[in-house]
Design a protein around this motif. Structure first.
Motif, PDB file in Angstrom:
ATOM      1  N   THR A  43       0.828  -1.197   0.000  1.00  0.00           N
ATOM      2  CA  THR A  43       0.000   0.000   0.000  1.00  0.00           C
ATOM      3  C   THR A  43       0.862   1.246   0.000  1.00  0.00           C
ATOM      4  N   PRO A  44       0.309   2.397  -0.429  1.00  0.00           N
ATOM      5  CA  PRO A  44       1.082   3.636  -0.463  1.00  0.00           C
ATOM      6  C   PRO A  44       1.578   4.036   0.918  1.00  0.00           C
ATOM      7  N   GLU A  45       2.301   5.158   0.927  1.00  0.00           N
ATOM      8  CA  GLU A  45       2.897   5.634   2.167  1.00  0.00           C
ATOM      9  C   GLU A  45       1.848   5.795   3.261  1.00  0.00           C
ATOM     10  N   THR A  46       2.268   5.592   4.485  1.00  0.00           N
ATOM     11  CA  THR A  46       1.343   5.624   5.612  1.00  0.00           C
ATOM     12  C   THR A  46       1.160   7.009   6.190  1.00  0.00           C
ATOM     13  N   GLY A  47       1.926   7.987   5.703  1.00  0.00           N
ATOM     14  CA  GLY A  47       1.837   9.326   6.253  1.00  0.00           C
ATOM     15  C   GLY A  47       2.824   9.570   7.375  1.00  0.00           C
ATOM     16  N   GLU A  48       3.635   8.575   7.711  1.00  0.00           N
ATOM     17  CA  GLU A  48       4.635   8.752   8.754  1.00  0.00           C
ATOM     18  C   GLU A  48       5.691   9.757   8.311  1.00  0.00           C
ATOM     19  N   GLU A  49       6.264  10.460   9.275  1.00  0.00           N
ATOM     20  CA  GLU A  49       7.327  11.402   8.972  1.00  0.00           C
ATOM     21  C   GLU A  49       8.546  10.646   8.441  1.00  0.00           C
ATOM     22  N   MET A 143      13.893   9.275   3.844  1.00  0.00           N
ATOM     23  CA  MET A 143      13.050   8.233   3.261  1.00  0.00           C
ATOM     24  C   MET A 143      11.977   7.831   4.264  1.00  0.00           C
ATOM     25  N   PRO A 144      10.893   7.206   3.787  1.00  0.00           N
ATOM     26  CA  PRO A 144       9.876   6.728   4.724  1.00  0.00           C
ATOM     27  C   PRO A 144      10.484   5.745   5.726  1.00  0.00           C
ATOM     28  N   ALA A 145       9.964   5.765   6.937  1.00  0.00           N
ATOM     29  CA  ALA A 145      10.527   4.922   7.997  1.00  0.00           C
ATOM     30  C   ALA A 145      10.454   3.438   7.655  1.00  0.00           C
ATOM     31  N   ASN A 146       9.441   3.052   6.894  1.00  0.00           N
ATOM     32  CA  ASN A 146       9.261   1.633   6.558  1.00  0.00           C
ATOM     33  C   ASN A 146       9.562   1.377   5.084  1.00  0.00           C
ATOM     34  N   THR A 147      10.600   2.016   4.575  1.00  0.00           N
ATOM     35  CA  THR A 147      10.948   1.919   3.154  1.00  0.00           C
ATOM     36  C   THR A 147      11.138   0.470   2.701  1.00  0.00           C
ATOM     37  N   ARG A 148      10.511   0.126   1.570  1.00  0.00           N
ATOM     38  CA  ARG A 148      10.745  -1.188   0.974  1.00  0.00           C
ATOM     39  C   ARG A 148      12.135  -1.222   0.349  1.00  0.00           C
ATOM     40  N   VAL A 149      12.741  -2.390   0.357  1.00  0.00           N
ATOM     41  CA  VAL A 149      14.075  -2.572  -0.207  1.00  0.00           C
ATOM     42  C   VAL A 149      14.047  -3.747  -1.173  1.00  0.00           C
ATOM     43  N   MET A 150      14.655  -3.550  -2.347  1.00  0.00           N
ATOM     44  CA  MET A 150      14.766  -4.612  -3.340  1.00  0.00           C
ATOM     45  C   MET A 150      16.249  -4.947  -3.518  1.00  0.00           C
ATOM     46  N   PRO A 151      16.728  -6.083  -2.994  1.00  0.00           N
ATOM     47  CA  PRO A 151      18.139  -6.447  -3.184  1.00  0.00           C
ATOM     48  C   PRO A 151      18.407  -6.788  -4.648  1.00  0.00           C
ATOM     49  N   TYR A 152      19.552  -6.317  -5.157  1.00  0.00           N
ATOM     50  CA  TYR A 152      19.916  -6.634  -6.542  1.00  0.00           C
ATOM     51  C   TYR A 152      21.428  -6.544  -6.689  1.00  0.00           C
ATOM     52  N   GLU A 153      22.056  -7.647  -7.042  1.00  0.00           N
ATOM     53  CA  GLU A 153      23.505  -7.701  -7.274  1.00  0.00           C
ATOM     54  C   GLU A 153      24.294  -7.141  -6.087  1.00  0.00           C
ATOM     55  N   GLY A 154      23.784  -7.355  -4.885  1.00  0.00           N
ATOM     56  CA  GLY A 154      24.473  -6.894  -3.690  1.00  0.00           C
ATOM     57  C   GLY A 154      24.125  -5.478  -3.276  1.00  0.00           C
ATOM     58  N   TYR A 155      23.358  -4.751  -4.101  1.00  0.00           N
ATOM     59  CA  TYR A 155      22.921  -3.390  -3.785  1.00  0.00           C
ATOM     60  C   TYR A 155      21.532  -3.433  -3.148  1.00  0.00           C
ATOM     61  N   GLN A 156      21.207  -2.405  -2.393  1.00  0.00           N
ATOM     62  CA  GLN A 156      19.879  -2.259  -1.813  1.00  0.00           C
ATOM     63  C   GLN A 156      19.161  -1.135  -2.566  1.00  0.00           C
ATOM     64  N   ILE A 157      18.199  -1.501  -3.418  1.00  0.00           N
ATOM     65  CA  ILE A 157      17.439  -0.499  -4.167  1.00  0.00           C
ATOM     66  C   ILE A 157      16.269  -0.062  -3.290  1.00  0.00           C
ATOM     67  N   LEU A 158      16.218   1.230  -2.973  1.00  0.00           N
ATOM     68  CA  LEU A 158      15.262   1.759  -2.003  1.00  0.00           C
ATOM     69  C   LEU A 158      14.042   2.342  -2.703  1.00  0.00           C
ATOM     70  N   ASP A 159      12.867   1.936  -2.259  1.00  0.00           N
ATOM     71  CA  ASP A 159      11.608   2.436  -2.802  1.00  0.00           C
ATOM     72  C   ASP A 159      11.329   3.807  -2.193  1.00  0.00           C
TER      73      ASP A 159
END
Length: 303
Positions: A43-49, A143-159
């Motif tokens: 779901t979209p952002e929760t509105g958290e700071e 970034m949002p406190a609960n940012t999703r992360v997509m691991p790829y080739e050892g990097y952390q791609i941040l949503d």
């Protein structure tokens, strides 16, 4: 009245640069227009700071690549670039170009980083996609406190928006931002699993981008109307306060060389210095003067 005329001319000159670089500010619009609405997206952002996270606290690999010119940006760009722009915000300050490109602080606000951005590169592709590279010396990001992360080739791609839009970051020097598919393609190049674009190598071999405020490359496509197969331009501010603009044409149309020759003949009367060189199918033009005179000369040359 004279001061007003000068300001108006400066604004017109800035419009030339603005028209050529609109895609930079359009990237974020593109990203937000291509949000992923699949059911498996959170779901979209929760509105958290948002929280501020130092790069050192982001696990995994980070980007480490020289980032001082458009050449460095293209070294990280997948093939198919239709146009690209590099801007050094440390050099736009207190120049007329600050009104067009902004500055380190406006970039901070535009991308909600919580940190200033000193250098910016954007690459555009024919399928209306693109990505950007940003230099963030403070090495921290909001970034949002609960940012999703997509691991790829050892990097952390941040949503960046937690599923609301297709905007993802990889931290480092420089940071990458764009749709996740493009960000992953840039990582593939950094890891040696893919090759970067080389189609501008010939025209850039004649360029001297060091010290430029702004650099641009563009190629002729069905949607771009330029008088050459490829075109390069940069702008520099000299120590004495004057400016120099370099334009390089690959396979220029005959009218390009004709105009350059015609206006070079009496350029001293307009207070503009010309330096023209040709090498096989490349024409290189360097004009130098004050900012307003460069605008006038560019208008005459229609470049």
């Amino acid at each position: 009245m004279k001061r007003k005329d000068s300001a108006t001319k400066n604004q017109k000159y800035l419009a030339i640069f603005l028209a050529a670089t609109m895609f930079l500010s359009a990237f974020l619009i593109y990203f937000t227009a291509t949000g992923n609405n699949n059911n498996d997206v959170p779901t979209p952002e929760t509105g958290e700071e948002p929280i501020t996270v130092p790069f050192s606290q982001v696990q995994g690999k980070q980007v480490h690549h020289e980032f001082n010119s458009i050449i460095n940006g293209l070294e990280m760009s997948p093939d198919g670039v239709t146009n690209a722009v590099y801007v050094d915000f440390q050099k736009t300050e207190r120049t007329p170009l600050e009104a067009v490109f902004g500055n380190m602080q406006t970039m901070n606000v535009s991308f909600s980083y919580g940190s200033d951005v000193t250098k910016r590169y954007g690459a555009s592709y024919g399928n209306e996609s693109g990505f950007e590279l940003h230099q963030i010396p403070e090495q921290k990001i909001s970034m949002p406190a609960n940012t999703r992360v997509m691991p790829y080739e050892g990097y952390q791609i941040l949503d960046r928006t937690n599923g609301t839009y297709n905007i993802w970051n990889v931290v480092g020097s420089p940071a990458i931002i764009g749709p996740i598919q493009t960000v992953a393609s840039v990582i593939d190049i950094l890891e040696g699993n893919a090759t970067s674009t080389t189609e501008y190598d010939q025209i850039l071999s004649q360029a001297d981008p060091e010290g430029s405020i702004y650099q641009e490359v563009v190629k002729r496509t069905n949607t771009s109307d330029i008088p050459a197969k490829q075109y390069y331009r940069d702008l520099k501010k000299l120590d004495d306060g004057s400016y120099t603009q370099t334009s390089i044409y690959l396979d220029p149309e005959p009218e390009v060389n004709e105009k350059i020759k015609a206006y070079q003949a009496n350029s001293s009367e307009r207070g503009v210095a010309y330096n023209v060189t040709t090498l096989d199918n490349i024409t290189k033009l360097v004009i130098s003067s004050d900012f307003e005179s460069l605008y006038n000369e560019s208008a005459l040359l229609s470049i």
